[in-house]
Design an enzyme around this catalytic site. Sequence first.
Site, short mmCIF file in Angstrom:
data_model
loop_
_atom_site.label_atom_id
_atom_site.label_comp_id
_atom_site.label_asym_id
_atom_site.label_seq_id
_atom_site.Cartn_x
_atom_site.Cartn_y
_atom_site.Cartn_z
N CYS A 115 0.84 -1.20 0.00
CA CYS A 115 0.00 0.00 0.00
C CYS A 115 0.88 1.26 0.00
O CYS A 115 0.66 2.19 -0.78
CB CYS A 115 -0.93 -0.03 1.22
SG CYS A 115 -2.13 1.30 1.27
N CYS A 116 1.91 1.28 0.88
CA CYS A 116 2.82 2.44 0.92
C CYS A 116 3.58 2.59 -0.39
O CYS A 116 3.86 3.70 -0.84
CB CYS A 116 3.82 2.29 2.06
SG CYS A 116 3.20 2.78 3.67
N CYS A 198 -1.11 8.19 7.58
CA CYS A 198 -2.48 8.02 7.11
C CYS A 198 -3.40 7.64 8.26
O CYS A 198 -2.97 7.00 9.22
CB CYS A 198 -2.54 6.93 6.05
SG CYS A 198 -1.61 7.29 4.56
N CYS A 201 -3.42 3.97 9.63
CA CYS A 201 -2.13 3.44 10.10
C CYS A 201 -1.48 4.33 11.15
O CYS A 201 -0.28 4.22 11.40
CB CYS A 201 -1.17 3.28 8.93
SG CYS A 201 -1.79 2.20 7.65
N CYS A 223 7.72 3.85 5.66
CA CYS A 223 6.82 3.66 4.51
C CYS A 223 7.61 3.18 3.29
O CYS A 223 7.05 2.65 2.35
CB CYS A 223 6.07 4.95 4.19
SG CYS A 223 7.13 6.29 3.61
S1 SF4 Z 1 0.48 4.61 5.71
FE1 SF4 Z 1 -1.07 2.96 5.59
S2 SF4 Z 1 -2.78 3.75 4.36
FE2 SF4 Z 1 -1.00 5.12 4.08
S3 SF4 Z 1 -0.03 4.39 2.24
FE3 SF4 Z 1 1.00 3.36 3.95
S4 SF4 Z 1 -0.12 1.43 4.32
FE4 SF4 Z 1 -1.37 2.74 2.95
#
Ligand code: SF4
Length: 228
Positions: A115-116, A198, A201, A223
């Site tokens: 996701c990151c 985010c 998280c 991240c």
């Molecule tokens: S902090 Fe969490 S929601 Fe944001 S990009 Fe990374 S995994 Fe995705």
Amino acid sequence: MTIDEIAGIADELETASSTEILRWALARFSGSIVAACSFGGPSGMVLLDQMVALDRSIPIFYIDTGLLHAETHEHCRRVAEHYKIAPLVVCAAVSLAEQNERYGDRLWERDPDRCCEIRKVDAQRNFLVGYRAWISGIRRDQTPARARARVIEWDEAFDIVKINPLARWSDQEIWGYIQERNVPYNALHDRGYASIGCVPCTKPSVAGDPRSGRWPGHLKTECGIHGR
Ligand code: SF4
């Protein structure tokens, strides 16, 4: 610049002040340098305050993953007004809806690294194309991955020179600067969030461990933008 040249300059500037490092970087990479500010941590605000004092025209960017807190957006708006700047918004090439379709809902719960990578690292990689250097507010005391950060280094993740003027600063020095100069900061810091990413998280931090509120329940501490 070669890797050896960069290492030599990093040695020379190791004990220089953050402003001296910034001055060197702005002169060396004039017209091809950009600064990051996440609006989710106090260090970025010190960096921004020092940058703006030196040159208001240097582009400042932040990554909007589509999952930032309302307080972060509000903080960004207030900072833009306060310093009379227009931060550049960098977004992922893949919308959240597309991500959900491809990987399923709430990818951050199952695979936060992926996701990151999509929402932050790839977005920044696309944005930095064409620049020769970027400036970051990371500090050595923040995470194990940042402990070896040089004040100037080659950033292999983005194939570009990375400037870390605050590498040697401590949390105490950062907050001392903010209070002394009345630098604006994210309202969530006053509610126990030492480091803000985010919404899904980020939780309030445990006292004495500023990064403990990031990716709770996962071993992840970065991240991917500043290593892993
Ligand atoms: S902090 Fe969490 S929601 Fe944001 S990009 Fe990374 S995994 Fe995705």
